[in-house]
Every structure is written in structure tokens, then in C-alpha cells.
Design an enzyme around this catalytic site. Structure first.
Site, PDB file in Angstrom:
ATOM      1  N   THR A   9      -4.012  -1.396   0.557  1.00  0.00           N
ATOM      2  CA  THR A   9      -3.613  -2.796   0.374  1.00  0.00           C
ATOM      3  C   THR A   9      -3.632  -3.215  -1.083  1.00  0.00           C
ATOM      4  O   THR A   9      -2.934  -4.165  -1.464  1.00  0.00           O
ATOM      5  CB  THR A   9      -4.525  -3.728   1.190  1.00  0.00           C
ATOM      6  N   CYS A  10      -4.425  -2.529  -1.901  1.00  0.00           N
ATOM      7  CA  CYS A  10      -4.450  -2.851  -3.327  1.00  0.00           C
ATOM      8  C   CYS A  10      -3.069  -2.638  -3.957  1.00  0.00           C
ATOM      9  O   CYS A  10      -2.711  -3.299  -4.931  1.00  0.00           O
ATOM     10  CB  CYS A  10      -5.469  -1.993  -4.067  1.00  0.00           C
ATOM     11  N   PHE A  11      -2.327  -1.681  -3.394  1.00  0.00           N
ATOM     12  CA  PHE A  11      -1.054  -1.293  -4.002  1.00  0.00           C
ATOM     13  C   PHE A  11       0.131  -1.549  -3.079  1.00  0.00           C
ATOM     14  O   PHE A  11       1.242  -1.098  -3.373  1.00  0.00           O
ATOM     15  CB  PHE A  11      -1.100   0.188  -4.380  1.00  0.00           C
ATOM     16  N   GLY A  26      -7.296  -5.141  -3.272  1.00  0.00           N
ATOM     17  CA  GLY A  26      -7.344  -5.225  -1.814  1.00  0.00           C
ATOM     18  C   GLY A  26      -8.654  -5.785  -1.294  1.00  0.00           C
ATOM     19  O   GLY A  26      -8.668  -6.567  -0.336  1.00  0.00           O
TER      20      GLY A  26
END
Length: 613
Positions: free
Chosen positions: A580-582, A305
Site C-alpha cells: 500500500t505504500c507504493f 502505508g
């Protein structure tokens, strides 16, 4: 049956025009045969086709020449029963013989040379004669055969190899005349997510000579090509990671970090910090390590993210008009290199590296270049002056008017083969488009040369230095074999993503957790609100949940990891939050739809910065 036989005789008869095939006769033959429901006609055609193929193959290997071989085999493709599975063995045999003819073994090549053209040249000329409907039918037959055989056999058979190679010949003939769309050559089975694309890539990259679909990359759709590129990049990253770890273990190197770690300050320092550290990484060979980003003074841990937001912010700075490296057209909304004599080679190279770094680490960027840039990056020849139309539509239109002017009209304009270009700080200098251009007037006899030279100047000559540095930087990270699988338009989609947000595809692929399911009241309200948003708000929502407002090349239905909505308590005053990374949204169970809309809009309009929850 008699009419079909007469049409077949017309198609296959030996005559001085043996190198030609009558597309109308082929279509008529196809229609007549399709109207025959007689099993005896079908059996006779299949048996006759098999005997003809055996005869041609025997003659071919014995060095006996017949200039009608290619045309006769092409004529067999008109058999309407080839679409049935029980006739697929004949289709594979036809493909095999055509490919064998096209490969030109030495003994037959010598005999065929007496006719003026090799079998390969004859075959290419015959395939170019197909009209779009008939070529579309033949491509469909071969695609059906490849798909069904792969599903049944779960292996690559000699028939699949031959059919794929024949498809390649058709793809070449089609692209030369723009008969079919690239998507017509994408194969469903090969592009399925469960197809072992990794094994196919390994066979191709090993240099073993074994058949691989990667050797026929037009069969892959953009999403599959993206998977191959990602696989290639991951292998390079792993090699760089392991090399760094080994150096640290064996030599006790000071710089033993296995990642390309960028420590960045926000705001006015972001671009300077980035360019400085990228330049250091270029010099010490760290560019191909896996990327990690750290915003100084923030707690966020980079699981993807932070990188997304980093590239978003960086693009804004790099393409800021005040920076002076790129110009933006309000008419076309496209960026292009700023033509000047200023020495900014290092800066352009570093920006090329940054764009390559985004692709290398599977991120998409928010900028817009004309398609001609991607042609140039891939070393493809430009179509002049047509490629100028997207970037400079007014200039392209003006050049089109010049093309039809008379000598008197051109003389009245006083044009010569010399133009002015910017040298920097508002200074302009004269540039000859040809040697002695200032004294070469534009006339009706040389106006096409002038148009081509002027378009070449705008797209190549005026920005040669800037583009050259940019391309050097880009190729430092994007010089792998898999990048050349992409067409220019596909490369553009890989770099910039799509701009059409298909929320229905996202909704269909969404997973739910912590008590939510697709029938939960909060989930129903969420999707009702989301579908009511305008285009700008939908892009903000996409940025909020994924870290980017661009649609990846595989589409929103294939996010990796998939989009997940989890319940986050019942506090009606709490805003939605996202990992947001996932691609993970934490959504409170609001009391009603109005509260859902209010809180969601407040969250997506204030989505920048990272912390630890």
C-alpha cells in the site's frame, strides 16, 4: 453593419445612466456583429477599438475625466472577433485598460471622484450587470487567451497578467451573484501537470511583488491547489528535519530524531498512545517533522502505508460515540461536536492536531462533517440559518415554518429567546439567545432575529469551546498561506477525499510489470471482476491496494505513485497481496476468472495489518 452601428451607439452613448450597461443590448450587438462576414466591418471595429483604447489611456494619464470610460471599454468586449488569435492583441489591450482603470492611479482618482464613484467602483458595478451567458463568453475569451499565450510564449507576458487580473474582477462579480461555477475560472494551461507550479509558488511566497498565479488562486483547480499545499508542507518538513539534524550535530541533543515517530499499540491502546505522544510532540515542537508510524510488535516499515492505516484506525476511535466527543446523525450521516460543559479542551485540541497532521502529511480521513465546519475553520462568515440545513434539516425546516407564522400562532407556541442545551451527563441548562431572553417573547416582528440567533447558537455558541480548541489544534499544522487557496468545499475534499470510486480512471492509468500487460488474460479477468463488484466491495478493494477507501483530491487517475499490477507467480492457491505504500498489487496468474474472483474477494475482506514479505 448599419444595425450593428445603431446597437453600438445605443450601448455607448453618453446619458445620465452612464453607469449602467444594458445586457440585452450587448447580446444583440454581439449577435449582429457575429452575423456580419464583412472584412471591412471587422477591420473597422478592430481599428476603432484600438483608437478608443489609446484615447482613453491618454485621457486617463492626463487626468481628464469621462464617466463613460469604463462602460465604453466593457462594450468593446462584445466584439465577436476577439475569439480569433489574430485579434488577441486587442483583447489584451482591453484587459490592460480595464485593469488600469480599476487600479485607480491618484491623478485620475481625484477627477473621477467628482462623478461620485471611483473608476474602480464604476467597473465593479458594470461587471455585476453582466448576465451569466455573456459573462461566460467573456471568461471563455480570457481563458483562451491565457492558455494559448502560455503555450506559445512559454512565459508570463504583460497581456497574461492583465487578462488574469480582469478574470479576477469577473470572478468576484460572479461569486457575489452565483452566476458561474468555480470551475469556469480554472485555467487548463495553468493546471497542467507540467506547469512549473513550484516556481510560481516561490515567486508568490518571496514577497518580491512579481506576478504569480498563486496571487489569483481561483485559477487553480483543487488538484493543483493540493500540489501547492503539499509543496508548502514539504518545505516546512524539510526545514524541521534539517533543524533537528543541525541540533543533533551541534548540541548533541538527546531527542535528535529528525522524524515525528509515533510508536503505537493496536486495539484499546491506540488512541491513548497517540494522544500522549502527540501532546509530547506539541510541547517539544516536533509536530512539523515528517511523520513515521510504528505499530509495536509488527515488522512493517513505514513508507506511507502504515500511516494510511494508522489514520483509518484512529478516526474510528476518535469518532466512536462511546468516546463522547462527537455526535453522529443517523439521518444526515454527519458528525458534529458534542455540546456540553465538560472540560475536554485538551482532547479536542489534540484531535484538531491529528486532523491537521493528516493534511500536513498528505493523507485523507474517513469521517464526514458538514460544510459549515470548513467555513468556520477558514474564518468565513456563516450564512444563517441556511448553513444549518445540512446538519439539522428538520430544525431548519421548522424554523422556516416559524418565519411565516402570525403573531397569534407564535403567541400560542409560547416561545421566548431562551433555549435549553446539554451541560453533560444528561443535565440540561437554559441559555438566553439575547440579553433577557427568558422574558422576550417571539413575535412576528422579531421572529427572523430569533431564527438567526437560534441557528447561531447551534452552530457557534453551543459548541464554541469545543470548536475553539479543535481549531487551535488544527491551525498548529495548517496555518500556511496555501491553505487559504481552498474554498470550503475544496478543503472538505482535501480532508476527506471523494466518495465516488471511478475504477475506469484507475484502469486507464494503471501500469503493468513482471510479464503482465493490459492484454494478459489475468489482467482482463481482474478488471472484469473489479467492475462487477458492488460499491462496498470496490471501496474495500481501494483500501486493499492504497490503504484508504477514499479517493484523493486528484482522482484515481493521478495516484502517486501510480497503481502498478505485477505478476506474482502461478500458484492458484496464493492470495493477492499489496504494497500500500507504493500502490502496488502483486497478482498471481490464476487459471480462470472464477478463481481470480474468489481469491481477490478473500483478500480484500481480510485486509488489515502489516508485515514484511
Amino acid at each position: 453593419a448599419a444595425a450593428a452601428a445603431a446597437a453600438a451607439a445605443k450601448l455607448l452613448q453618453e446619458q445620465p445612466t452612464w453607469l449602467q450597461i444594458d445586457p440585452t443590448a450587448v447580446e444583440q450587438l454581439h449577435e449582429l456583429l457575429a452575423a456580419c462576414h464583412s472584412e471591412s466591418v471587422r477591420d473597422a471595429l478592430l481599428q476603432g477599438g484600438q483608437q478608443l483604447l489609446l484615447h482613453i489611456s491618454d485621457c486617463f494619464h492626463q487626468g481628464k475625466d469621462n464617466p463613460g470610460f469604463c462602460r465604453q471599454v466593457c462594450g468593446l468586449l462584445a466584439n465577436p472577433w476577439l475569439q480569433h488569435m489574430e485579434c488577441h492583441h486587442l483583447l489584451a489591450a482591453i484587459a490592460g485598460v480595464l485593469v488600469e482603470l480599476g487600479q485607480q492611479q491618484p491623478a485620475a482618482a481625484a477627477c473621477s471622484a467628482a462623478c461620485g464613484l471611483t473608476y474602480s467602483q464604476q467597473l465593479q458595478q458594470l461587471l455585476r450587470a453582466w448576465r451569466a451567458p455573456e459573462m461566460h463568453r467573456i471568461v471563455g475569451l480570457l481563458q483562451q487567451y491565457i492558455t494559448l499565450t502560455l503555450y506559445r510564449q512559454q512565459a508570463i507576458t504583460p497581456g497574461i497578467e492583465a487578462a488574469t487580473q480582469l478574470l479576477g474582477l469577473l470572478e468576484t462579480a460572479s461569486s457575489e451573484q452565483a452566476l458561474l461555477e468555480p470551475a469556469d475560472f480554472y485555467n487548463d494551461a495553468v493546471n497542467e501537470p507540467d506547469f512549473n507550479i513550484k516556481e510560481d509558488y516561490k515567486r508568490w511566497s518571496s514577497g518580491s511583488g512579481l506576478f504569480s498565479f498563486c496571487g489569483h488562486s481561483w485559477i487553480y483547480d483543487p488538484a493543483a491547489k493540493s500540489r501547492i499545499l503539499q509543496l508548502e508542507n514539504q518545505m516546512q518538513q524539510l526545514a524541521a528535519f534539517e533543524s533537528s539534524m543541525m541540533q543533533a550535530l551541534m548540541g548533541g541533543a538527546r531527542e535528535s530524531c529528525p522524524f515525528l515517530l509515533l510508536r503505537i499499540r493496536r486495539g484499546a491502546y491506540l488512541l491513548r498512545d497517540t494522544l500522549m505522544q502527540i501532546n509530547n510532540a506539541k510541547n517539544n515542537g516536533s509536530l512539523k517533522k515528517p511523520l513515521k508510524v510504528k505499530f509495536i510488535g509488527e515488522e512493517g516499515v513505514d513508507e506511507g502505508g502504515l500511516q494510511k492505516e494508522f489514520f483509518q484506525l484512529l478516526v474510528r476511535e476518535c469518532f466512536n460515540p462511546e468516546f463522547g466527543m462527537f455526535v453522529h446523525s443517523d439521518e444526515t450521516h454527519l458528525h458534529w461536536f458534542h455540546a456540553s460543559s465538560m472540560d475536554l479542551d485538551t482532547e479536542y485540541e489534540l484531535i484538531g492536531i491529528l486532523i491537521g497532521l493528516a493534511i500536513y502529511n498528505s493523507h485523507i480521513l474517513e469521517f464526514q462533517f458538514p460544510l459549515v465546519l470548513y467555513k468556520k475553520l477558514m474564518g468565513q462568515p456563516l450564512s444563517l440559518p441556511d448553513d444549518l440545513a445540512e446538519l439539522h434539516p428538520e430544525i431548519h425546516a421548522s424554523l422556516g415554518k416559524l418565519a411565516v407564522m402570525t403573531d397569534e400562532e407564535l403567541a400560542g407556541m409560547g416561545l421566548t429567546f431562551q433555549v435549553e442545551t446539554e451541560a453533560g451527563f444528561g443535565e440540561r441548562v437554559a441559555v438566553d439567545l439575547v440579553p433577557g431572553g427568558s422574558s422576550t417573547p417571539v413575535t412576528a416582528g422579531n421572529v427572523q432575529q430569533y431564527i438567526t440567533a437560534y441557528a447561531d447558537h447551534l452552530l457557534n455558541g453551543a459548541v464554541a469551546r469545543q470548536f475553539g480548541a479543535f481549531q487551535r489544534g488544527f491551525l498548529r499544522l495548517c496555518s500556511g498561506k496555501a491553505l487559504h487557496f481552498f474554498r470550503p468545499a475544496e478543503l472538505e475534499q482535501l480532508v476527506c477525499g471523494g466518495r465516488v470510486v471511478d475504477l475506469s480512471a484507475l484502469q486507464a492509468a494503471t501500469h503493468y510489470d513482471d510479464g503482465y500487460n493490459q492484454h494478459s488474460a489475468a489482467i482482463r479477468w481482474f478488471w472484469e471482476v473489479v467492475h462487477s463488484l458492488d460499491d462496498a466491495q470496490q471501496k474495500r478493494l481501494l483500501f486493499f491496494i492504497t490503504g484508504s477507501d477514499r479517493v484523493p483530491i486528484k482522482g484515481l487517475g493521478h495516484l502517486s505513485p501510480p497503481f502498478v499490477i505485477s505478476r506474482n507467480g502461478n500458484d492458484h492457491t496464493r492470495l493477492p497481496t499489496a504494497h500500500t505504500c507504493f500502490n502496488h498489487l502483486l497478482l498471481p496468474a490464476y487459471k480462470d476468472k472464477d478463481t481470480m474472483r474468489q481469491r481477490l474477494l478473500l483478500a480484500i475482506e481480510n485486509a488489515e495489518g502489516f508485515g514484511l514479505l
